[in-house]
Structure formats: C-alpha cells, structure tokens
Motif scaffolding. Structure first.
Motif, mmCIF file in Angstrom:
data_model
loop_
_atom_site.group_PDB
_atom_site.id
_atom_site.type_symbol
_atom_site.label_atom_id
_atom_site.label_comp_id
_atom_site.label_asym_id
_atom_site.label_seq_id
_atom_site.Cartn_x
_atom_site.Cartn_y
_atom_site.Cartn_z
ATOM 1 N N GLN A 21 -6.627 -16.591 14.688
ATOM 2 C CA GLN A 21 -8.073 -16.643 14.924
ATOM 3 C C GLN A 21 -8.890 -16.918 13.656
ATOM 4 O O GLN A 21 -10.015 -17.404 13.748
ATOM 5 N N LEU A 70 -13.132 -17.272 12.669
ATOM 6 C CA LEU A 70 -13.487 -15.853 12.692
ATOM 7 C C LEU A 70 -13.386 -15.276 11.282
ATOM 8 O O LEU A 70 -12.364 -14.702 10.885
ATOM 9 N N GLY A 96 -10.430 -12.579 11.166
ATOM 10 C CA GLY A 96 -9.560 -12.221 12.271
ATOM 11 C C GLY A 96 -8.124 -12.072 11.806
ATOM 12 O O GLY A 96 -7.675 -12.777 10.890
ATOM 13 N N VAL A 116 -18.010 -10.667 19.306
ATOM 14 C CA VAL A 116 -17.153 -11.801 18.962
ATOM 15 C C VAL A 116 -16.985 -12.658 20.200
ATOM 16 O O VAL A 116 -16.577 -12.150 21.257
#
Length: 575
Positions: free
Chosen positions: A135, A140, A130, A35
C-alpha cells in the motif's frame, strides 16, 4: 548537616520543577483520519490511489519532542485491510502502535477504526506509510516532523525550512504488481514511470525542456502535478528536510550552483559536512542546510535522479525561487546531473562521511551476540523469492506480538532461524543451489543485550548482478559500525568504528558488500527488520526480532482481533 539537607531539598525541588514544566509543556495532538481510495493525478496522469482524508500525500503531522500523537484511523477501503507504520518512531511502551500487519497488530478491516496513540521522544525528520501488502506504493504515506521541545534548541541555526517527501510512481496498480511478483513465470514490476516531490511530478515530460523550449508535451497547470517551488530570500540559511518513501528507487539530490551541509540523518544529529549532492535510499531521512548565497537575480534547479539501477525514469525537478524573482523565471543553467547510476564509489564516499555529532551516545564496546544475515535471491517451487540465510519470510495470520505475549502455541514457526550461513558460500557468484524455503520463525533476543548484525550482500540469480538493499529496523536506532566489500571476515571486527558511529534506523548494503550494525535490545516488543524496497519485502526479504515480550503491557484488543488471538477474544480466553 542542616545545610546539606537544605541543599538536597533545593536540588530535589529544582528537578521536580523541571520535570513538571516538561510534562506541562508536552501536548496530546489529536487527528481523525479516513483512509480511502481517491482519484488523483500525481504525475498529470489520473489513477486511483490510497489517500487520507481525500489527500495525497497524507496530512503532515507536526509535533514537539515529548508530545503524544493520537490518531483515530478509520479504514474506508472497500475490500482490504490497512495499517500505518510510524517510520523512525521507537514506540517505547506502545509496540502495538508500530503499525505492522501480522507483526504488531491485525490489519484494520474495512469500516473498522483503530486508535494509534504513541509518544514522539526525539526531534527529527520522520514519515509514516502503509505497511500492509504494497500500500505504500499506492500512495499511503505522509510526513511526520518532530520539532525540539520547548526550551530546547537544535545544534544548528537556520532561517526557514522546507519539507521534501520523495517517492517513485507507477501507473500499474499495486494489485497487478503483487500478482506479477507472485506468479510463475515471474513478472518484475520494472522501473517507475515518474519520480515525485511532495506527491507531484510530470510523466513523459522533460520539465526543463518544457519550460525552456516551450514544448507542449507537459501538462503542468494541474495543482496535482504542478512543479514544486521553494521560495527563498537571498543570503539566508534554510533547512531542507528530505525523506524517501520510494517503492524501489535509490535517489540522488542536488541543487544547481549550491552546496549543502548535512546535519541530521534519521532523526539523529551528525557531524556537519558539506556536499554537492546526497544519495538517499528508501526509508532514509536527512536534514541539510542550504545557504542562498548565489546570484539573487537567478532561480536554480533542484534535481532528483535515480541511483543504483540503470535509470529509465526522468529526473524530478523543482525550482529554488530567489525572491523577488518570479517562480516562472527560468534558471540560467541546466539542471544538475546525477552521478552515473553505478558509480558506487560516489555513494560509498557519502555514506562513509556520516558520523555522529560530538556528544552523541556511543555504542557498547562489545556485543553479546552476532547475527549474520545473507541476502540472496532464490527459488521456491519455481517462484522467485528473496531469502535471508536461505529462509524467505512468510508472515503468520496471528500477529507475533499477541501470540508471543500470551504464549500461544502453533501461531508461527517456533524453529530457531540460522544465525550465519555456510563458510563455503561464494557471495560473488549466483547460488549453486538456488532453492530456498519459507518460514515465519523469529530471532528471540535476550532483553537489554547488545547485538551485532552483519548484513551480507551477494550475487543474485543472474550472473554479475548484486543489488542495493536499504534495511530498516523497527523499534530501534542502531549504530552503523562498519562497511566493507566482499565477504565479511572476523578480522573486520577490528575495523569497527566504536568512536563516533552514526545512529540510524535505516542503512544500505552496497552490491557485493557488507554492513555491520550494533543495537541494544532495550525495547520490549516484536520488531520487523527488512529491506525497505517494497517488492523485495513482498518477496520475503526480512526477519523478525523479539525482545522482552514478557514486559509488554496489556495489548489493546483491537490489535488482536484476527487469527488465534481473535478466536480467543471471542471466547474471553485472553487476560
């Protein structure tokens, strides 16, 4: 007697054979992810976002029911932690893999690696994202598709499928957003600049006008933001897997000149029903069947519009491209127009039609406990917050799962959160006293008990404002047993649908209304239950459920390296 014994032996042999075949057919699917920050142009405007292995959206995971997913995740973000939540996966026996910072695990520090290993039990349309800070709003997320196990079949037929992961997109960074949400005076994030389909959209551009009128306001040649094209054959049936990972927006999806048949919601089969369009809220997923039975010499628009908020964001468009037409051939009709943003009767009529397919598990006919959760907007020391029963959630530095499993004292607020709100509270007006408090307390639920939760919506701080809130429960599916307008009343229980309520993991409460769910607390662990709108969760709109924590197995030490559990690990004080 000998014949009876022989029959039992044959039956036992058959059962063992079936179990062995199932076990041998399941696989462990390995993924190695990093990531990190990347440059990308999802809506033709470049910005820094969070991707996986240099990709946005993240890689699609595809597995079969019964498989084990093994993700070795390294955090290469320079200055912040990270976790991944596997949205809709129940995590039986692996509650530390749920991917919720401060709840199931510690955030993964920069340059550290954490292994997520869990079983996917049920076929369906899921996704991951996320669950640390905001996030998800930084990109994400990705798709997680679980196909039926070998030898099993879905209860509907189709010739092909497409996956549509929907999201909204902001040009302002999540760091600007979080500071604004936590500032005095309060700075709201506003409406998104763009809606994305599979990570692609066009900012400040009417795609239809661009293609039809030849305007040069759109940059659509970049692969990052090129229009999504669904290439189909005439007279076939396609499964569209649709999931929403939006930060804020509720959405509506329609396809020009075509109807759709809804067959799945949140990984559960529903009684099929035909619609012209569907509403989809953040955290929800659906499968619909699309039959390509229209004029094969034409292409058609797929349109995504905003619902529940006055739209300031242009619709997202994709093209359903009938073969052998060129994908650049323009649809003959204009894109479908979403219902009025505040046409809640349209939204309710869709939600009310979602019922469990025949043969689906039925809910227990009564509940052992009822928890009523009032959703309100409040103030704490002048800061704007969202609260549940006048408590705004503040997560502790030590994850609940570790602190509860090892019975650590003072790791979180041990007080009992309220299970209802005052009978004098008027849900149709702003709060008389807007002041609230913060807490990290949790609802401790008796293992294997049946729980009803009533989600009660109310007026926000401003007059005549009540917002849509999609609520997501980790670790469980629940039955949606009722909806209603106004304040929930005891007499409403008699109207609960206990015959064929749908199983979901995410459900909406409409403005000034209530939604009732029922679930069985049969999954040892500590689970978040929260509004799936990213800024609302950041502002405290959630609660914590804990059940059967004493039955949780040994937690991987990598999930415990922060807070009080981290200190105890350093001194070898954890078993």
């Amino acid at each position: 007697m000998a014949t009876s014994s022989l029959s039992l032996l044959l039956i036992s042999s058959c059962i063992i054979s079936v179990l062995l075949q199932a076990a041998s057919a399941s696989k462990t699917r390995h993924f190695k992810w990093e990531v990190g920050y990347i440059y990308a142009s999802p809506d033709c405007n470049e910005k820094i976002l969070i991707g996986i292995n240099g990709q946005f959206p993240g890689p699609t995971i595809r597995a079969k029911a019964g498989d084990t997913i093994h993700v070795e995740l390294k955090n290469t973000l320079h200055t912040e932690g990270v976790v991944i939540h596997w949205h809709g996966i129940r995590q039986f026996g692996t509650p530390w893999a749920d991917g919720t910072a401060s709840i199931s695990q510690c955030a993964i520090d920069p340059e550290e690696t954490f292994v997520y290993r869990f079983r996917v039990e049920k076929a369906g349309t899921y996704f991951y994202h996320g669950h640390y800070g905001m996030q998800r709003a930084a990109g994400l997320y990705g798709s997680l598709i679980v196909d039926a196990a070998d030898g099993e079949a879905e209860p509907f037929r189709y010739d092909g499928e497409f996956n549509l992961l929907l999201s909204d997109w902001y040009h302002q960074s999540i760091y600007d957003q979080t500071v604004g949400l936590s500032s005095k005076p309060f700075r709201w994030i506003g409406e998104p600049q763009t809606l994305l389909i599979n990570g692609r959209g066009q900012y400040n551009c009417s795609l239809a006008a661009h293609l039809i009128e030849g305007s040069n306001t759109c940059e659509t040649t970049s692969k990052d933001c090129a229009p999504v094209v669904l290439r189909v054959l005439p007279n076939k049936t396609y499964r569209l897997r649709i999931a929403s990972t939006t930060s804020l927006s509720s959405l509506n999806l329609a396809i020009g000149n075509h109807k759709m048949v809804v067959v799945e919601a949140d990984g559960n089969h529903v009684e099929p029903f035909m619609v012209d369009d569907i509403d989809i809220y953040s955290g929800e997923s659906y499968s619909v069947l699309l039959t390509t039975d229209q004029n094969p010499s034409s292409n058609y628009w797929l349109s995504i519009g905003v619902r529940g908020r006055k739209p300031k964001t242009s619709p997202a468009l994709a093209i359903v491209n009938y073969s052998p037409n060129s994908p650049s051939k323009l649809p003959e009709s204009s894109p479908p127009i979403a219902p009025e943003w505040n046409d809640y009767n349209h939204s309710k009529s869709f939600s009310y039609r979602i019922l469990a397919r025949r043969g689906a598990p039925k809910p227990p006919q009564s509940a052992d406990r009822r928890i009523v959760l009032l959703n309100t907007q409040n103030k704490i020391d002048g800061y704007t917050k969202w609260s549940i029963n006048n408590i705004s959630l503040a997560l502790p530095p030590t994850p609940y799962l570790g602190s509860m499993r090892y019975r650590l004292k003072n790791a979180f607020d041990a007080g009992t959160p309220p299970e209802n709100f005052p009978s004098s509270y008027d849900v149709m007006r702003p709060p008389t006293n807007p002041n609230s408090t913060q807490s990290s307390n949790a609802y401790v639920i008796r293992f294997n008990s049946t729980v009803d939760v009533i989600l009660q919506n109310a007026n926000a701080l401003a007059v005549n404002v009540s917002e849509i809130h999609p609520w997501h429960l980790h670790g469980h599916d629940f039955w949606v047993v009722g909806y209603g307008d106004g304040r929930f009343d005891e007499k409403d229980v008699a109207r609960f649908n206990l015959k064929n309520p749908p199983l979901r993991n995410t459900v909406v409460i409409f403005p000034y209304g209530w939604t009732a769910i029922r679930f069985v607390a049969d999954n040892p662990g500590v689970w978040a239950f929260h509004c799936h709108i990213e800024p609302h969760l950041h502002m405290g709109m959630g609660v914590i459920f804990a059940e059967g924590v004493e039955h949780v197995g040994k937690i991987p030490k990598e999930a415990l390296v922060c807070g009080m559990t981290g200190k105890m690990l350093m001194h070898n004080h954890l078993p």
